[in-house]
Design an enzyme around this catalytic site. Structure first.
Site, PDB file in Angstrom:
ATOM      1  N   HIS A   1      -5.197   0.147  10.574  1.00  0.00           N
ATOM      2  CA  HIS A   1      -4.716  -0.305  11.873  1.00  0.00           C
ATOM      3  C   HIS A   1      -3.965   0.819  12.590  1.00  0.00           C
ATOM      4  O   HIS A   1      -3.864   1.942  12.084  1.00  0.00           O
ATOM      5  CB  HIS A   1      -3.894  -1.582  11.717  1.00  0.00           C
TER       6      HIS A   1
ATOM      7  N   HIS B   1      -1.387   2.998  10.612  1.00  0.00           N
ATOM      8  CA  HIS B   1      -2.031   3.962   9.718  1.00  0.00           C
ATOM      9  C   HIS B   1      -2.619   5.112  10.537  1.00  0.00           C
ATOM     10  O   HIS B   1      -2.510   6.281  10.175  1.00  0.00           O
ATOM     11  CB  HIS B   1      -3.170   3.301   8.941  1.00  0.00           C
TER      12      HIS B   1
ATOM     13  N   CYS C   1      10.759  -9.670  -4.880  1.00  0.00           N
ATOM     14  CA  CYS C   1       9.846 -10.018  -3.780  1.00  0.00           C
ATOM     15  C   CYS C   1       8.448  -9.542  -4.166  1.00  0.00           C
ATOM     16  O   CYS C   1       8.243  -8.355  -4.415  1.00  0.00           O
ATOM     17  CB  CYS C   1      10.265  -9.351  -2.475  1.00  0.00           C
TER      18      CYS C   1
END
Ligand code: ME8
Length: 638
Positions: free
Chosen positions: A19, A22, A127
């Protein structure tokens, strides 16, 4: 500045397509690589994909494919995106490659043998999105949710291997304090030093295979795989091959990493400690940029997401896309992306300032140059002013590029472009051509020689940023041979100055309608007053047809996929559909369904899928869309 440099981008997660974010890091790295080559430096430029860990494993499970298949497909998409964007990387590393895994195992074994790693137990708030534990201090403002993902954390207690990172805290603080430009811009250096004011924890570098299979097994205990960050960071070393090889010895001492601010801690803390423990030199610089936001500013939200934003490079061209990204974002700070702002800059800076200059100058040279070349002589004040001004431009570009200030380098070049435009207006070569006397002809030759020289010099300094446009300018001027920054000076070319050129107009065509999507004929701003709405033309790009299911079977080893053979009248297609948990193969045979027929084919669990069927779902139930009246297979759906 050393005359050898090793430039790296982060290796991106192939859990989805590339995207805008990047592309930004990769484009600025590419511009830097091209700039350093232009200076005559020896450059090694690396990018790649980070393929292990929970993120890929989870995305693959969701798509009903193996992690390897997901990584293969998306890693190829990254490679293809960089090819299309004209990225000049020298290598592309994948962490699933053997050359990488060998070095990871070697470094792990060395650290284990040196007593840098121990086995222990740790409990904490984890996480899964970030694949890491959070400390209480980090969670004090978030009410216990992940600061990045804003999702609840899971308390995990497990045995793992730990890297004794805490022992490097004092060393690291001193190392950074002694090197003011190690981490740039300064705000990120301060962020790391701020973080290091808290006690540094040891780093858990493994994950039990009972929880995660997808990773590199630890060489000293194969019940565990390597923590994805410990594996990923080593790509920068493994891409250079054996630690005693020529490539490693040449490029490792001059490595410079480019990253976004999201991965600062891993690069600013873990990585130098890992390198120190492994007796490898620390990188020369860590260059950190900010984040692109979409729809965050006052601009209207014509581009909805980062993948769509990257697609604008196809609509408006690679050079315009590169220019906008590098000119708009102050390296280090966040910036807003919008198609309006992009089109605005394209029209003002590229079509007007640069494109018009090139068109005007080459037209004058083609019409009045007479095929002549001559030394750069008889310069008056205006010409000497331009010459001096270009020398200052080159100095500014060099100074800006030393600091990764791409926006400043471009701003300096555009100041010069504005001066040349003013010079054309003031010297009025068309009037000189008209008058026809000897004095005017001589003066015209001076003006044309200075214009030719300005374009030649511009084509050199622009080449790292706008490689294609620069090449076209050089072709128009009849320039060939290697691009060298040393030639970017008035009178600095190797040959006498040309007065002639082939006409080059439309280098950057103006986007006449300033509304977003004007050149992407399928879109218009008026059709999309708010986010999420598409125009009828957008919808028209999706080709839908009626298909008859002629055969259906389960896909081996997949819980989700069915392989359907579909008749579309004149042709038969295979489609892999994720509906196996809702339909038995026999339920589908004979049904008339609706299929998207102009999707790019993909391979899912070894089945080449040439389309996608439409289905609705709610509350875990799924229903394939069928027809309420009979239509022949192949009929259009609109
Ligand atoms: O973090 N604006 O991979 P990743 C600017 N695999 N840049 C952005 C961006 C945005 N909105 N979004 C992403 C990983 N980036 C790890 C890296 S390195 C050993 C391992 C860019 O696919 C930016 O360069 O999440 C950021 O650091 C990187 O993409 C994160 O890519």
């Amino acid at each position: 500045m050393s005359d050898v440099v090793y430039l790296t981008t982060p290796i991106y997660y192939p859990n989805g397509p590339p995207h805008l974010g990047h592309a930004y890091t990769t484009i600025v790295a590419d511009a830097m690589a091209r700039y350093r080559r232009l200076r005559g430096d020896r450059v090694f430029f690396l990018t790649g994909t980070d393929e292990h860990g929970d993120k890929i494993a989870q995305a693959a499970a969701k798509a009903g494919v193996t992690p390897q298949a997901m990584a293969d497909q998306n890693s190829a998409a990254f490679r293809e995106a960089w090819r299309r964007l004209g990225i000049s990387n020298d290598d592309f590393i994948r962490t699933t490659e053997e050359r990488h895994q060998t070095i990871v195992r070697r470094i792990l074994q060395t650290l284990w043998d040196k007593g840098e790693i121990y086995f222990g137990k740790y409990g904490g708030q984890y996480c899964f999105g970030c694949e890491r534990y959070y400390t209480e201090t980090e969670l004090k403002d978030t009410g216990g949710t992940c600061p990045d993902h804003e999702t609840p954390l899971t308390h995990i207690e497990e045995e793992n291997y730990f890297f004794k990172m805490s022992r490097y805290q004092d060393w690291l603080i001193r190392y950074i304090q002694d090197r003011p430009d190690l981490i740039r811009p300064e705000r990120y250096r301060n962020e790391i030093l701020g973080f290091l004011r808290e006690p540094l924890q040891d780093l858990s570098i493994s994950r039990p295979r009972t929880r995660l299979q997808w990773g590199i097994p630890l060489p000293f205990d194969d019940r565990f795989v390597t923590y994805v960050w410990f594996d990923a960071l080593i790509n920068y070393v493994s891409a250079l091959g054996p630690l005693d090889g020529e490539k490693h010895l040449t490029f490792w001492p001059v490595v410079q990493h480019l990253i976004g601010k999201d991965i600062l801690k891993a690069h600013g803390v873990y990585w130098p400690c890992m390198l120190k423990a492994a007796d490898l030199p620390i990188y020369t610089h860590l260059e950190v940029h900010g984040f692109w936001r979409i729809g965050g500013g006052k601009m209207s939200k014509s581009v909805g997401n980062v993948v769509e934003a990257l697609a604008l490079s196809d609509t408006y061209g690679n050079d315009a896309f590169r220019y906008f990204l590098m000119r708009e974002m102050v390296f280090g700070l966040d910036a807003d992306f919008s198609e309006e702002a992009f089109v605005g800059r394209l029209n003002a800076d590229l079509a007007n300032d640069l494109g018009n200059l090139v068109s005007r100058a080459t037209t004058l040279m083609a019409t009045h140059g007479g095929g002549v070349a001559r030394p750069l002589v008889d310069l008056g004040d205006a010409e000497l002013g331009l010459k001096a001004s270009f020398a200052t431009t080159v100095e500014s570009v060099e100074g800006a590029m030393e600091k990764f200030a791409f926006h400043a380098a471009l701003a300096a070049i555009w100041e010069f472009i504005a001066k040349v435009n003013r010079y054309v207006d003031a010297s009025a070569p068309w009037a000189l051509a008209k008058s026809g006397d000897t004095g005017s002809r001589e003066r015209l030759e001076v003006v044309l020689s200075v214009l030719g020289e300005s374009l030649r010099c511009l084509s050199i300094v622009l080449s790292p940023f706008l490689p294609r446009a620069a090449m076209k300018m050089r072709e128009a001027l009849g320039e060939s041979g290697d691009l060298r920054l040393a030639d970017a000076a008035f009178g600095g070319g190797t040959k006498p100055v040309r007065l002639t050129a082939s006409k080059l107009s439309g280098l950057f065509p103006r986007v006449e309608d300033k509304k977003p999507g004007a050149r992407a004929s399928a879109r218009s701003a008026d059709d999309r007053p708010g986010t999420g709405l598409i125009s009828i033309d957008d919808f028209g790009r999706v080709e839908l047809r009626v298909a008859e299911v002629v055969a259906a079977e389960a896909v081996p080893k997949s819980k989700k996929l069915l392989k359907l053979t579909l008749s579309l009248g004149a042709e038969t297609r295979t489609v892999a559909a994720g509906i196996a948990e809702h339909y038995a193969p026999a339920d589908l045979v004979g049904k008339k369904i609706v299929v998207v027929t102009n999707l790019q084919p993909v391979t899912l669990m070894g089945v080449q899928s040439q389309g996608m069927l439409l289905a609705g779902s709610a509350e875990g139930r799924l229903a394939v869309i069928t027809l309420d009246r009979d239509l022949p297979p192949g009929a259009k759906v609109e």
